[in-house]
Design a protein around this motif. Structure first.
Motif, short mmCIF file in Angstrom:
data_model
loop_
_atom_site.label_atom_id
_atom_site.label_comp_id
_atom_site.label_asym_id
_atom_site.label_seq_id
_atom_site.Cartn_x
_atom_site.Cartn_y
_atom_site.Cartn_z
N CYS A 1 51.25 37.79 41.09
CA CYS A 1 50.77 38.16 42.61
C CYS A 1 51.35 39.20 43.10
O CYS A 1 50.75 39.84 43.53
CB CYS A 1 49.96 36.75 43.00
N ASN B 1 52.32 32.76 36.84
CA ASN B 1 53.20 31.15 38.25
C ASN B 1 51.95 30.34 37.98
O ASN B 1 51.41 30.17 39.21
CB ASN B 1 53.48 32.01 38.92
N CYS C 1 47.40 34.53 38.94
CA CYS C 1 49.00 35.40 38.95
C CYS C 1 49.34 34.04 37.83
O CYS C 1 48.97 33.15 37.72
CB CYS C 1 49.48 34.19 40.11
N CYS D 1 51.67 28.81 41.19
CA CYS D 1 51.37 30.12 42.46
C CYS D 1 49.46 30.22 42.00
O CYS D 1 48.66 29.73 42.66
CB CYS D 1 51.69 31.48 42.39
N CYS E 1 56.69 36.02 42.43
CA CYS E 1 56.56 35.50 41.29
C CYS E 1 56.74 36.31 39.84
O CYS E 1 57.87 35.26 38.76
CB CYS E 1 55.12 35.02 40.60
N LYS F 1 55.27 31.91 50.51
CA LYS F 1 55.34 34.10 50.34
C LYS F 1 54.88 34.59 51.91
O LYS F 1 54.51 35.82 52.53
CB LYS F 1 53.91 33.40 49.42
ZN LIG Z 1 52.20 34.31 42.46
#
Ligand SMILES: [Zn+2]
Length: 207
Positions: free
Chosen positions: A187, A168, A166, A171, A192, A2
Motif C-alpha cells: 500500500c 502485508n 498490499c 493490512c 508496510c 496509517k
Molecule cells: Zn499495507
C-alpha cells in the motif's frame, strides 16, 4: 495506524488506492489483523472529510453539508456508507482472490448503485449532456451517492484486472497497480514495505 490524526478534526486519510472506491474500502484499517480492525470513519464528519480529500467534493460544499445535516440523518448516512464499503470489500477481495462475488454482495451493491442513479438528472454542461447529482449541500446523502457511483464506475471498469492488495497479511489495503511492470507490492513502502522487509531480514538472520 496509517492516519495522521493529531486530532479528529484534522484527520487526514492516506489515499494510496489510486481510486476513491478503493480508498473507501481501506478506511476499515487493519481489516485482517488478529486483534481486530480500526475504523477510520467514526462519524459523518469523517465521511464528508474523506469525500472532500478524495477530491470528489469541494471544501465549500463539504462545510455546508456538515452544517446542514441533522444528527439523525447523518447517523443513518454513516451506517449506509459503511454498508456500501463492506459490500464493495466483499466483492473486491473475492476478485483479488480470483473468486466470484457472493450474490448477497452483488444484490447490496445493486441497491446502492440504483438508488444513487435515481438521484441523477440530465444536465447540459455547455457542450454535451451529462448525468449529474443535485446540488451537494442540501442533501446529507450526497457523499453516499458519490461513493456509490464511484464504486460502480471502478467495479465495471477496465481497471479491475489491475486490482491488487498490499502484501502485508494484516493490512491487505487495495490499490490499482499502475506501476510500469505491475510489480507494486505494498500500500505504501514507508508503512508496510519497510516493516515487512525488516521482518524478513530478522527471519533470515535468526540463527
Ligand atoms: Zn499495507
Amino acid at each position: 495506524m496509517k492516519v495522521r490524526a493529531q486530532e479528529v478534526k484534522s484527520r487526514i486519510f492516506e489515499l494510496s488506492g489510486g481510486h476513491p472506491a478503493l480508498d473507501l474500502v481501506n478506511t476499515l484499517d487493519w481489516r485482517f489483523r488478529d486483534s481486530g480492525p480500526e475504523e477510520l470513519l467514526e462519524d459523518y464528519a469523517d465521511v464528508v472529510r474523506f469525500v472532500e480529500q478524495t477530491g470528489l467534493m469541494n471544501a465549500m460544499d463539504a462545510r455546508k453539508l456538515l452544517r446542514s445535516a441533522s444528527e439523525n440523518k447523518a447517523a443513518k448516512v454513516l451506517v449506509s456508507v459503511r454498508d456500501l464499503r463492506e459490500a464493495a470489500a466483499e466483492l473486491l477481495y473475492a476478485a483479488v482472490d480470483g473468486k466470484s462475488p457472493s450474490s448477497s454482495a452483488l444484490k447490496r451493491l445493486e441497491e446502492f448503485f440504483a438508488s444513487a442513479r435515481e438521484q441523477q438528472k440530465l444536465r447540459w454542461d455547455g457542450e454535451k449532456l451529462e448525468w449529474a447529482l443535485p446540488q451537494a449541500s442540501s442533501f446529507p446523502s450526497f457523499p453516499l451517492w458519490l461513493l456509490s457511483l464511484n464504486t460502480e464506475t471502478l467495479i465495471t471498469s477496465e481497471q479491475m484486472p489491475l486490482l491488487r492488495e498490499c502484501g502485508n497479511a494484516e493490512c491487505r489495503w487495495l490499490f490499482i497497480d499502475t506501476s510500469k511492470n505491475h510489480t507494486r507490492r505494498w500500500c505504501d513502502m514507508k508503512i508496510c514495505g519497510n516493516r515487512m522487509k525488516a521482518r524478513r531480514f530478522k527471519a533470515q538472520h535468526r540463527d
